[in-house]
Scaffold this active site. Sequence first.
Site, short mmCIF file in Angstrom:
data_model
loop_
_atom_site.label_atom_id
_atom_site.label_comp_id
_atom_site.label_asym_id
_atom_site.label_seq_id
_atom_site.Cartn_x
_atom_site.Cartn_y
_atom_site.Cartn_z
N GLN A 42 -1.08 0.56 -4.68
CA GLN A 42 -0.21 -0.29 -3.88
C GLN A 42 -0.01 0.29 -2.49
O GLN A 42 0.37 1.46 -2.35
CB GLN A 42 1.14 -0.41 -4.57
N GLU A 47 11.84 -2.29 0.73
CA GLU A 47 11.73 -3.74 0.72
C GLU A 47 13.12 -4.37 0.70
O GLU A 47 13.30 -5.54 1.05
CB GLU A 47 10.96 -4.11 -0.54
N ARG A 77 2.18 -3.92 -8.53
CA ARG A 77 3.53 -3.77 -9.06
C ARG A 77 4.54 -4.51 -8.20
O ARG A 77 4.44 -4.52 -6.98
CB ARG A 77 3.92 -2.28 -9.11
N PHE A 83 14.59 -9.21 -4.03
CA PHE A 83 13.46 -8.31 -3.83
C PHE A 83 12.15 -9.09 -3.94
O PHE A 83 12.12 -10.17 -4.53
CB PHE A 83 13.49 -7.19 -4.89
N LEU A 131 8.93 5.93 3.80
CA LEU A 131 9.20 4.59 3.26
C LEU A 131 10.43 3.93 3.87
O LEU A 131 11.46 4.56 4.07
CB LEU A 131 9.41 4.72 1.74
N HIS A 136 2.43 -0.09 0.39
CA HIS A 136 3.75 -0.66 0.66
C HIS A 136 3.73 -1.23 2.07
O HIS A 136 3.27 -0.57 3.00
CB HIS A 136 4.83 0.41 0.53
#
Lengths: 587, 231
Positions: free
Chosen positions: A240, A255, A398, A119, A252, A242
Amino acid sequence: MALPTRKFDAVIVGAGGAGMRASLQLAEAGLKVAVLSKVFPTRSHTVAAQGGIGAALGNMGEDSWLWHMYDTIKGSDYLGDQDAIEFLCRMAPQAVIELEHFGMPFDRNEDGTVYQRPFGGHSQNFGERPVQRSCCAADRTGHAMLHTLYQRNVRANTLFFVEWMALDLIRDASGQVLGVTAMEMETGEVWIFHARATLFATGGAGRIYSASTNAFINTGDGLGMAARAGIPLEDMEFWQFHPTGVAGAGVLITEGVRGEGGYLLNKDGERFMERYAPTMKDLASRDVVSRAMATEIKEGRGAGKEADHILLKLDHLGLDVIEKRLPGIREIAKKFANVDPVKDPIPVVPTCHYQMGGVPTNYHGEVVAPANGNPNTVVPGFYAAGECACASVHGANRLGTNSLTDLLVFGRASGESVIRFLKENPGHKDLPTDAGDYSMQRMARLDGQTGGESVFEVGAEMRRTMQAHCGVFRFPDMLQSGVQKIKAVAERAKRTEIKDKSRTFNTARVEALELDNLIEVAVATLVSADARQESRGAHDRADFAKRDDVNWLKHSLWYRDGSRLDYKPVNLQPMTAQTFEPKVRSY
Amino acid sequence: MRFRIYRYDPDKDAQPYMKDYDIALEPTDRMLLDALVRIKSVDDSLSLRRSCREGVCGSDAMNINGRNGLACITRLADLKEPVELRPLPGLPVIRDLIVDMSQFFKQYHSIKPYLRNNEVPPDKERLQSQAEREELDGLYECILCACCSTSCPSFWWNPDKFVGPAGLLAAYRFIADTRDQATSERLDDLEDPYRLFRCHSIMNCVDVCPKGLNPTRAIGKIKDLMVRRMT
C-alpha cells in the site's frame, strides 16, 4: 555448538499491537510466555498509527458489521478471504469495547460513547455514502492503543525480553515449529527459546522502499525467518502506498485529515478526486487516491517548483477542530513540512506504508502452507498475526483503520489458538541436535567477513531498486529488469561486512541481520509482481490495465528455494454471510 | 557539519571519550537523526537507538548541546556547531549514546500504570463525558523517552526512591481518569518523602519535554489532592 536454552510454553516475537494482544491472552491464562522485542514494547511501530480503529459500533448513526465486511472485501479488490473478513468485522466491535475497558483514552461523543470519524472506503449500506466507523484517540490512536496494551500486560505480569532480536525459526524433521534462536542485543549472546508454540507478530517490511512512512525497525524479520525455514510468503506484490506522506520526509499524515473534511488539490487548486471517485471523493480507498495523485503529477498538474507533489488542504476546518482532532498532524506538518496547516496546505505524495502480504494464515492465526494436496495445511506449533501475517483480510488493498482492527482481532484469536494447541499437546518435543547451527553460521559469517560491502550501501541499492521498479505504477520492462537487479542485490547481501565487531549493543550487526530479512521480502515482492499479469488493488500494471478474475483471482505464494511461485484459491465462502461476488469497483 | 559525540564501548575502551566528526550532509538531511544515520553509514560502530523518526516512539532521546531532546525532531539548522552529543545524563551508559533505562522503567512500573477498576464491565463501552475525557489531555501522550526524568536533579540523586516526572505524570493520568477507582491507593502509595515529595518544582522536565507536556503541573495536582484529603 550447543547454545544455551530457555524453555517456555509459548514464545511471541514482536511486542506491537498484535503481539501484546496475544501475550495478554496467554499471560492471563496463566501460561509461561516469553515476548521478544527488538525495542521496548511502546516503541513498536503500532505507536505511529494515527487515524483510528475500524469497528461498526454504530455510535454516530446506523452501521453493521456486514457493511464493514462489504467495504473490506471491495477494498481488497476481491482478493481478501471472505471467511477471515467476516471474522474480522464481526469481532471488531468487541475488540474495541475490550480495549476501552482496558483504559484506552478514546475521544468521546456528547452522550459519553466512543467518538468515530469517517475514513476512506468505509460506507453505509454497501457503498451508498461515507460512514463514521473509525474509533479514535485524536490522531494518536496507535500510541494510545499500544500504551494501553503495554499497561494491561504490566498488570498481567507478562514476561518481556526487551532488545532481543529473533534470528531464525527452529523446525524439526516433521516440520513442526519448536521455537526460535534470538540474540540479546546488549551482550551479543545467542540463545535458543524452546517453545511448544511460536507466534510471530513482527510487523511489516516497509523499509524495502526508499520513501516509506515506516519506522527503521520495520524490516520484515518474521518474513525473513519464515522464508528461510521453507514457509512461503503470500501476496507479496501488494504494497500500500499511502496517499499522504509528507513530500520529501515520508512521515505519515493520517487519512483522518480527509475524514474530518480535508481534501486534496492539484496545482490549479482543483479538487481532482471528484473526477476519479464521484461518490466517495477524497475518501475513496487508498490505492484509488494514490493512483489519482500519481496521475495528476505525471500529467503535469503537481504542485511546487518541481510539480512533484499534491496539496492537502485543511485550513477550512478551523483551529478548534485541528487542535482537538488533529493536533499531532499540526505538529508533524510544522516540523517536517515547514507549514502550519491552520493556514497553509501540506505538501504530500503517495508513500510506501503497508504490506498486505505476509506469512499465510487462516483466521485462527494458524500458519498454513501447501502440503499433501491441501494448500492450507496447518504448520503445527506456528502462528502469526498482524502486518507480518496474511489471513488474508486486506487482499490487494487494505482499508484505513483495518490494520489496528486486525492487530486486536487476530492478536486475540491467535492467542486463543495457542492456548487450545497447548492443551492438546502437552510437553516439549525434543529440539533437533542442530537447532542453533544455522544462526551461528550466519553470525560467524558476519564476524569473519572481510572485503565485503557495507550494509548501508547494499541496503540503499535495494531501496532504490524497489522504489524505481515496483512503485504505484508498474511497467513490464521495469518489473523484468527489477527482478534481475534485486536478485543481484540479494547476492551482494550475502557478503556484507561490518567493521564493528563488538559484542556490546552492536547495532551494525543488528542492521546486517535485518538486511538479511529485508532482502527476502524485496525479492519476493518483485518476483510476485512480475508474474501477476493483471491490475488489482495496489498492483497496477501498464500492460494489463484490468483486473482478471478468470486467471488471477488467486493468492501468490513465493518460496525462497529457487524463488519459486505457487498459487492458491481465494476463499469466497464467508462463515455465515452470503458471498460477495467480484464486481466492477468504483467509488 | 561538525559533531562531537560521546563514545564508549566497554568491550575495548578503558574510558569514555569525545570523538569529532566532520560530515557532508545532503539537502534532505534536515533533522539531527538524519545526520547521525549519515555518520553511521561511514562509521558503523556509532551506537544509538532509533525507530519511528517522527517523535512518537521515544527511542532517540539524548543530550544535545547540553539539553535533552529527541534527535529525530531536532532541526540541524537550529543547532550550534560543533554539535555536542552525549547519552541521557544520570543513567548508566551501556555503549555510546545508549543508556540503561531499567531504573526509569522500574519507577514507571511502580505507580501501577494501568486502569484499576474491579467492577464487572458493561457490555458496551464505559461512558465518559467529553469534559472528563479532556482531563486526560496532556497526560496520556507521554512517549516514555525519559528526557524529563534524566534532566531532573531529584531523579539524578534518588533514581531508586523518587518516581520522577514521567512516572508521576502517568500516576496522575490514572488518578484523573473517571474510570479508575484506585485514587486513594494511588495517593497512599505516593505519600512518601521521596516518591512524590522530592519534586521541588524546578521544572526542568517541562522545559525539555519533546511532546510539550507538563509533568510539574500534574505533580502539583497530585499534591493538591493529598492536601485536600488531609483537611
